[in-house]
Design a protein around this motif. Structure first.
Motif, PDB file in Angstrom:
ATOM      1  N   UNK A  64       0.823  -1.356  -0.037  1.00 14.37           N
ATOM      2  CA  UNK A  64       0.135   0.212   0.050  1.00 14.37           C
ATOM      3  C   UNK A  64       0.941   1.239  -0.027  1.00 14.37           C
ATOM      4  N   UNK A  65       0.382   2.528  -0.333  1.00 18.44           N
ATOM      5  CA  UNK A  65       0.890   3.511  -0.188  1.00 18.44           C
ATOM      6  C   UNK A  65       1.137   4.034   1.116  1.00 18.44           C
ATOM      7  N   UNK A  66       2.405   4.255   1.623  1.00 15.09           N
ATOM      8  CA  UNK A  66       2.726   4.659   2.773  1.00 15.09           C
ATOM      9  C   UNK A  66       3.263   6.034   2.917  1.00 15.09           C
ATOM     10  N   UNK A  71       3.219   5.784  11.325  1.00 19.24           N
ATOM     11  CA  UNK A  71       4.223   4.765  11.977  1.00 19.24           C
ATOM     12  C   UNK A  71       5.439   4.482  11.152  1.00 19.24           C
ATOM     13  N   UNK A  72       6.700   4.051  11.866  1.00 19.40           N
ATOM     14  CA  UNK A  72       8.015   3.965  11.449  1.00 19.40           C
ATOM     15  C   UNK A  72       8.067   2.387  10.944  1.00 19.40           C
ATOM     16  N   UNK A  73       8.709   1.922   9.963  1.00 19.56           N
ATOM     17  CA  UNK A  73       8.773   0.564   9.719  1.00 19.56           C
ATOM     18  C   UNK A  73       9.738  -0.083  10.741  1.00 19.56           C
ATOM     19  N   UNK A  74      10.667   0.701  11.446  1.00 23.95           N
ATOM     20  CA  UNK A  74      11.476   0.048  12.515  1.00 23.95           C
ATOM     21  C   UNK A  74      10.906   0.338  14.049  1.00 23.95           C
ATOM     22  N   UNK A  75      11.029  -0.789  14.857  1.00 25.31           N
ATOM     23  CA  UNK A  75      10.565  -0.607  16.092  1.00 25.31           C
ATOM     24  C   UNK A  75      11.824  -1.001  17.229  1.00 25.31           C
TER      25      UNK A  75
END
Length: 92
Positions: A64-66, A71-75
Motif C-alpha cells: 500500500x501507499x505509505x 508509523x515507522x517501519x522499525x521498532x
C-alpha cells in the motif's frame, strides 16, 4: 507387572511430533532423492536442461501507499516511555 508392560508399550507407540521436513531426509531416502525446501516452483525444466520462468507463477507483493503513514517501519528494542494522545486524554 501388567501395568508396567502396558505403560511401556504406550511409551513405545507414542510418536514425537516433527515437522514435515524432518520425517524423511535425503539420508534416509534413495540415493537420488531430493526433497526440497517447501518452495513452490516458478517455472519448469526444459528437455535440454534449461529452466523457463513463468511470470504467472512468480509471487506478486501488493504494497500500500505509505507516503503519509505515521508509523515507522522499525521498532526499537529499547523503547522509551512515551505518552500517547489516548493516555493523555484519560489522565486529565
Amino acid at each position: 507387572m501388567p501395568l508396567g508392560l502396558i505403560l511401556g508399550l504406550g511409551r513405545a507407540m507414542r510418536r514425537k511430533r516433527t515437522s514435515s521436513l524432518d520425517i524423511l531426509s535425503s539420508k534416509r531416502a534413495p540415493r537420488n532423492y531430493y526433497k526440497g525446501k517447501n518452495c513452490k516452483p516458478t517455472g519448469f525444466h526444459t528437455r535440454k536442461g534449461g529452466y523457463v520462468v513463468v511470470q504467472e507463477k512468480l509471487p506478486v507483493y501488493v504494497v500500500p501507499d505509505v507516503m503519509y503513514f505515521k508509523l515507522k517501519p522499525y521498532v526499537s528494542q529499547c523503547a522509551l516511555n512515551t505518552t500517547t494522545s489516548e493516555n493523555a486524554d484519560q489522565s486529565k
